[in-house]
Design an enzyme around this catalytic site. Structure first.
Site, PDB file in Angstrom:
ATOM      1  N   PRO A   8       0.783  -1.217   0.000  1.00 42.49           N
ATOM      2  CA  PRO A   8       0.000   0.000   0.000  1.00 42.49           C
ATOM      3  C   PRO A   8       0.823   1.278   0.000  1.00 42.49           C
ATOM      4  O   PRO A   8       1.504   1.593   0.961  1.00 42.49           O
ATOM      5  CB  PRO A   8      -0.816  -0.075   1.290  1.00 42.49           C
ATOM      6  N   GLU A   9       0.734   1.984  -1.085  1.00 44.22           N
ATOM      7  CA  GLU A   9       1.060   3.402  -1.064  1.00 44.22           C
ATOM      8  C   GLU A   9      -0.307   4.064  -1.092  1.00 44.22           C
ATOM      9  O   GLU A   9      -1.344   3.387  -1.111  1.00 44.22           O
ATOM     10  CB  GLU A   9       1.912   3.776  -2.268  1.00 44.22           C
TER      11      GLU A   9
ATOM     12  N   ARG B 165       3.202  -9.458   6.908  1.00 39.47           N
ATOM     13  CA  ARG B 165       4.292  -8.936   7.735  1.00 39.47           C
ATOM     14  C   ARG B 165       3.829  -8.335   9.049  1.00 39.47           C
ATOM     15  O   ARG B 165       4.648  -7.966   9.882  1.00 39.47           O
ATOM     16  CB  ARG B 165       5.108  -7.923   6.936  1.00 39.47           C
TER      17      ARG B 165
ATOM     18  N   HIS C 236      -2.702 -15.583   6.468  1.00 40.73           N
ATOM     19  CA  HIS C 236      -2.427 -14.312   7.148  1.00 40.73           C
ATOM     20  C   HIS C 236      -3.662 -13.434   7.296  1.00 40.73           C
ATOM     21  O   HIS C 236      -3.552 -12.221   7.375  1.00 40.73           O
ATOM     22  CB  HIS C 236      -1.311 -13.575   6.420  1.00 40.73           C
TER      23      HIS C 236
ATOM     24  N   ARG D 155      16.167  23.478   5.780  1.00 38.79           N
ATOM     25  CA  ARG D 155      16.223  22.023   5.976  1.00 38.79           C
ATOM     26  C   ARG D 155      17.321  21.441   5.098  1.00 38.79           C
ATOM     27  O   ARG D 155      17.354  21.664   3.889  1.00 38.79           O
ATOM     28  CB  ARG D 155      14.870  21.383   5.607  1.00 38.79           C
TER      29      ARG D 155
END
Length: 271
Positions: free
Chosen positions: A2-3, A110, A91, A152
């Site tokens: 997933p993005e 995971r 899973h 930054r």
DNA sequence: AGAGGTACCTGGCAGC
DNA sequence: TGCTGCCAGGTACCTC
């Protein structure tokens, strides 16, 4: 997997099947996710109705009668709607069963994903309160990046992947957007001009938007959703293409590690 | 405050 | 075939 595009695709895919539906039972087969799945989740949810399914960053929010279920898919999670009688696979850690006979199932090999419950405004939840702007909203533009990046020294790739700045830009699309904008991934964020940030903001919107559109093509058979979303097959221009020619200039694309993550770029097109 | 590193976990794959 | 080590789309938290 997933993005942001997949989370958005998931959000759109599951919403029609569970919005307005009453939860009859929650089955937790494995509570050891990123955070232990609270046992009160099971007790609280039976009898509640899901009123809306929305997304904030990569978090999915299921608004219920007395609170909100917060779901994050981590690196390997997926969420799909099926029948309550479908046999769970290896899973499949959690099911939310509805009065309609449908079942919302979380699969996450995971176990970096999370399922949380909050009775407060979810935007104020600890995990969401510091999130930056939505990339596809008008809040993200070149000016915003420019202002936030002054002084930054962090590399631009890490800067755009920082969820406190902008949410939803993961490792794949960070490389892709920087390629489109012609910006070298290790350039210091504070040393990029406004004009280039305008291009970068547009590039991020473009890659994420295109991916969502492509992901949308799999929505039709979302109930069978098992395989990968369509966008995964879209032609990525640099990601995982090290050693292959740049489609813009023909130079050999390179791979480096930045912050323990693989990064792909063209040393000619990106400066 | 910012930067950089570590941890969480399983599965797939290359190399021996 | 089987072992080992490395890599993988995320992010919270730790130290310096």
């Amino acid at each position: 997997m997933p993005e942001l595009p997949e989370v958005e695709t998931t959000c759109r895919g599951i919403a029609p099947h569970i919005s307005g539906q009453q939860i009859v039972q929650v089955i937790v087969r494995e509570k050891r996710l990123r955070y232990p799945v609270a046992s009160r989740l099971t007790g609280h949810l039976a009898g509640q109705t899901v009123h809306a399914v929305t997304r904030r960053g990569k978090y999915l929010l299921l608004a219920c009668d007395t609170g909100t279920i917060i779901i994050h898919l981590g690196m390997s999670g997926s969420l799909f709607v099926g029948s309550a009688t479908d046999r769970p696979q290896k899973h499949d850690h959690l099911d939310i069963l509805f009065g309609s006979g449908r079942c919302l199932r979380l699969r996450d090999p995971r176990r970096f994903g999370a399922v949380l419950w909050t009775t407060r405004d979810p935007e104020r939840h600890k995990l969401l309160q510091h999130l930056g702007v939505e990339p596809l909203s008008s809040s993200l533009d070149g000016d915003y990046f420019f202002q936030r990046s002054r002084d930054r020294r962090v590399a631009i790739k890490q800067f755009i992947m920082d969820s406190r700045i902008v949410v939803g830009v993961g490792n794949i699309y960070a490389s892709e957007a920087l390629f489109i904008a012609g910006i070298h991934p290790s350039r210091a964020a504070g040393r990029i001009a406004l004009a280039r940030y305008l291009q970068l903001a547009a590039a991020i919107k473009q890659v994420l938007g295109d991916a969502i559109d492509a992901g949308g093509t799999t929505l039709r058979d979302f109930l069978n959703a098992e395989g990968r979303p369509g966008y995964f097959q879209q032609r990525l221009r640099v990601y995982q293409r090290a050693g292959m020619p740049c489609d813009r200039c023909g130079s050999v694309l390179r791979q480096v590690r930045m912050g323990q993550r693989s990064t792909y770029y063209c040393c000619q097109c990106q400066v």
